[in-house]
Design an enzyme around this catalytic site. Structure first.
Site, PDB file in Angstrom:
ATOM      1  N   GLU A 122     -16.898 -48.796  91.373  1.00  0.00           N
ATOM      2  CA  GLU A 122     -16.809 -48.288  89.996  1.00  0.00           C
ATOM      3  C   GLU A 122     -17.402 -46.882  89.888  1.00  0.00           C
ATOM      4  OE1 GLU A 122     -16.761 -52.398  87.412  1.00  0.00           O
ATOM      5  OE2 GLU A 122     -18.713 -51.581  87.974  1.00  0.00           O
TER       6      GLU A 122
ATOM      7  N   GLU B  47     -16.861 -59.259  92.724  1.00  0.00           N
ATOM      8  CA  GLU B  47     -17.557 -59.896  91.603  1.00  0.00           C
ATOM      9  C   GLU B  47     -17.051 -61.304  91.312  1.00  0.00           C
ATOM     10  OE1 GLU B  47     -18.358 -55.515  90.774  1.00  0.00           O
ATOM     11  OE2 GLU B  47     -16.842 -56.739  91.778  1.00  0.00           O
TER      12      GLU B  47
END
Length: 260
Positions: A111, A131
């Site tokens: 990210e 995740e």
């Protein structure tokens, strides 16, 4: 304990190195420190380009520090200025950022990379959004990645957590260049110096237009440009650099940019 962030300044270029062995993972304290660094970069007119990378050769950044989370860092805690990693929610960042991925780039590390304008990577770099396997959501990547690469590839990464090697990442377009490990930072600085020598007012206008146009129709964005409703465009169109660019072209010489 050593400082988790190292910085280097050279002729308008800021290098930011995440240095938290073993995986350069980011806890709340580190995220807040990054936010302050990138805010200063944004606000200091003498700084023109940033490079972000990780220490060592194995990890760029493994993202959120799950050990810190297990010790009490809340996943929705105070990440500081700019949100997680200091970049992805930093408002009005109108300067170029280069990400040099020197190894594993996953979760929040990916990210951070997606928050940069250019991504270059070492041959051994790899990318993932794992995740899903820890029962949480890659929130910023869920917003950004389907807009950067084909939808079905992005959803594959998000839904399965599978790993991409650097060549696949390059094929799908979110890595600009693949370099040997020993050439990575040299190339990052070459790009940074090239950008640092360029027209900062134009860069600012490009970044604001691209950012704001993402949520607009084409015509709405064009109308805002032609009516000088973007602050950076208004400043550019009234600047000495705008005239200098035209003069230099007419006189067949290199322009001398002043940033004003």
């Amino acid at each position: 304990m050593s400082d988790p962030i190292r910085t280097r300044l050279d002729d308008g270029v800021l290098e930011v190195v995440i240095d938290r062995p073993k995986a350069n993972a980011i806890d709340l304290v580190t995220s807040r420190a990054l936010g302050l660094i990138f805010r200063e970069f944004r606000d200091d007119a003498a700084l023109r380009v940033a490079i972000v990378t990780g220490a060592g050769e194995k990890f760029f950044c493994a993202g959120w520090d799950l050990k810190a989370a297990a010790s009490g860092d809340a996943v929705d805690g105070d990440y500081g200025v700019g949100g997680f990693g200091g970049l992805q929610e930093l408002r009005d960042l109108n300067k170029p950022v280069i990400c040099a991925v020197n190894g594993i780039c996953c979760g929040g590390g990916l990210e951070i990379a997606l928050s940069a304008d250019l991504i270059i990577a070492a041959e051994h770099a790899s990318f993932a959004l794992p995740e899903i396997r820890s029962g949480t959501v890659a929130d910023a990547a869920s917003i950004k990645l389907p807009k950067r690469i084909p939808y079905h590839i992005a959803m594959d990464m998000l839904l399965t957590g599978r790993w991409l090697d650097v060549h696949e990442a390059h094929r799908w377009g979110f890595v600009n260049e693949i370099l040997s490990a020993d050439r990575l930072m040299e190339r990052a600085w070459e790009l940074a110096r090239l950008l640092a020598s360029g027209p900062t007012l134009v860069y600012a206008a490009i970044k604001e237009i691209v950012r704001e146009a993402e949520g607009s129709t084409f015509q709405t964005a064009m109308n805002k440009i032609t009516k000088r409703q973007f602050a950076t465009v208004d400043r550019l169109y009234s600047s000495e650099d705008q005239l200098e660019g035209a003069r230099a072209f007419a006189e067949k010489r290199s322009p001398i940019w002043k940033g004003k």
